[in-house]
Design a protein around this motif. Sequence first.
Motif, mmCIF file in Angstrom:
data_model
loop_
_atom_site.group_PDB
_atom_site.id
_atom_site.type_symbol
_atom_site.label_atom_id
_atom_site.label_comp_id
_atom_site.label_asym_id
_atom_site.label_seq_id
_atom_site.Cartn_x
_atom_site.Cartn_y
_atom_site.Cartn_z
ATOM 1 N N LYS A 40 54.925 60.234 41.437
ATOM 2 C CA LYS A 40 55.944 61.240 41.745
ATOM 3 C C LYS A 40 56.282 62.089 40.522
ATOM 4 O O LYS A 40 56.520 63.302 40.631
ATOM 5 C CB LYS A 40 57.206 60.546 42.278
ATOM 6 N N ALA A 91 53.828 64.865 40.210
ATOM 7 C CA ALA A 91 54.083 65.905 41.213
ATOM 8 C C ALA A 91 55.282 66.781 40.823
ATOM 9 O O ALA A 91 55.249 68.006 40.975
ATOM 10 C CB ALA A 91 54.322 65.259 42.581
ATOM 11 N N LEU A 92 56.345 66.161 40.301
ATOM 12 C CA LEU A 92 57.538 66.907 39.904
ATOM 13 C C LEU A 92 57.217 67.891 38.774
ATOM 14 O O LEU A 92 57.652 69.048 38.796
ATOM 15 C CB LEU A 92 58.626 65.937 39.445
ATOM 16 N N ARG A 139 54.228 69.056 37.964
ATOM 17 C CA ARG A 139 53.282 70.063 38.476
ATOM 18 C C ARG A 139 54.048 71.200 39.156
ATOM 19 O O ARG A 139 53.773 72.386 38.920
ATOM 20 C CB ARG A 139 52.299 69.405 39.449
ATOM 21 N N ASP A 140 55.024 70.851 39.978
ATOM 22 C CA ASP A 140 55.832 71.863 40.671
ATOM 23 C C ASP A 140 56.652 72.690 39.675
ATOM 24 O O ASP A 140 56.796 73.912 39.836
ATOM 25 C CB ASP A 140 56.766 71.203 41.682
ATOM 26 N N ALA A 141 57.190 72.037 38.646
ATOM 27 C CA ALA A 141 57.995 72.740 37.647
ATOM 28 C C ALA A 141 57.156 73.751 36.882
ATOM 29 O O ALA A 141 57.611 74.856 36.564
ATOM 30 C CB ALA A 141 58.615 71.735 36.680
ATOM 31 N N LYS A 181 54.526 75.282 38.060
ATOM 32 C CA LYS A 181 54.267 76.388 38.994
ATOM 33 C C LYS A 181 55.442 77.356 39.035
ATOM 34 O O LYS A 181 55.275 78.553 39.255
ATOM 35 C CB LYS A 181 53.978 75.839 40.396
ATOM 36 N N LYS A 182 56.657 76.826 38.821
ATOM 37 C CA LYS A 182 57.859 77.674 38.776
ATOM 38 C C LYS A 182 57.946 78.487 37.488
ATOM 39 O O LYS A 182 58.774 79.386 37.373
ATOM 40 C CB LYS A 182 59.119 76.796 38.860
ATOM 41 N N THR A 242 48.261 69.218 34.428
ATOM 42 C CA THR A 242 49.691 68.937 34.603
ATOM 43 C C THR A 242 50.209 68.137 33.414
ATOM 44 O O THR A 242 51.281 68.419 32.862
ATOM 45 C CB THR A 242 49.940 68.158 35.907
#
Length: 418
Positions: free
Chosen positions: A238, A241-242, A244-246, A248-249, A299
Amino acid sequence: MKILLKSATIVDASSKHHLKKRDVLIENGKISKIAATIPSSEKIKEIKLKNLHISQGWFDSSVSFGEPGFEERETIENGLKTAAHSGFTSVAVNANSFPITDSKGHIKFIKAKADGNAVNLYPIGALTVGSKNTDLAELFDMQNEGAISFYDYKKPIQNANLLKIALQYTQSFNGLVQSFPFEKSVATNGVVNEEANSTRLGLKGIPALSEELQIIRDLYILEYTGGKLHIPTISTKKSVALIRDAKKKGLNITCSVAIFNLVLTDNVFEGFDTNYKILPPLRTQEDVKALLKGLKDGTINGVTSDHNPIDVENKKTEFEHAHFGSIGLESCFGALNKLVGFEESVKALTGLKNAFNITSEKIEEGSTAQITLFNPDENWEFSEKDIVSTSKNAALLGTKLKGKVYGIIANNQLALNK
């Protein structure tokens, strides 16, 4: 000093010589010539080694030495010797000595102890005074003295407002804040990963949730404040994933993973060996798989040995009372190379230089020679005789590895392993 590396395969994706076999001449600390063949002479020290590969010097973003205060664990001198033996031309040293490195005077002391060494030592300053999580330390002054980031080693920033202020304040001088991903109130007194194995063995668990909650909080704060944040040694699916999303932001976030969390799982605790007691704890195979994927897709920015020498009195004791930590420098490359191959390994062992504002020296004519020498194909088993560190608390003892380090060239010095 003149050094001639003969028939060296250059591993440097930023160089036009990438994966080509070349002779490399180094004069007075600079790469003066790269060619298919360079003639030698009596005035040149010729280095000809089996299956020689060279790359940009490796950087470890998290090493601990004992000095000052815990010299029985590791002195700065022996720690840097271990780093050179292990292929690292630069190391960032954590602020977990005694006294805690929380002032410019402490930074100056540590730098002076490393002066003249082949390995570059970069001190990490404590984020808070005494690493007590109450008041910010003198961050600006420490950075001016040479600190490359600010981190209370393995201690979470419990006060969210403290992290907010640190991220806002450090933007004025481009400082890097590190936040250990560990929500203490959830982890309580856990010693291993909370899963089936911890229950079966009767060991208190540290849930993945304790890491992930802290990361979620920190990312929200970073999004609010701006600034630069590094999350050291993540360990769960997790968490990958967190982050990776950050990314992308567009958040200015980097992270690392410790070599142990890529190699081992919580299945090793059957024998209650305290060498496996590390923080973050060893997780599940599913987590390991996600970490490897995160490393390969970028990532995760890099791998650290998370080298942490612990004296025998604090390791050879009951599991619950043993200190967290393992040495990792000597086995780091061999373990990583076996997992992902030498090109990915070099990328992972140099990938955090930019985040910590350390210059990357290409293997090109005119560049400063900061070079690691290695053979990526040698198979071996890591045993106590391979340990250069003063402390012997090694989680990877007995592990089959691939790839041997020959040494380094850095700061106009040659440090070759015997």
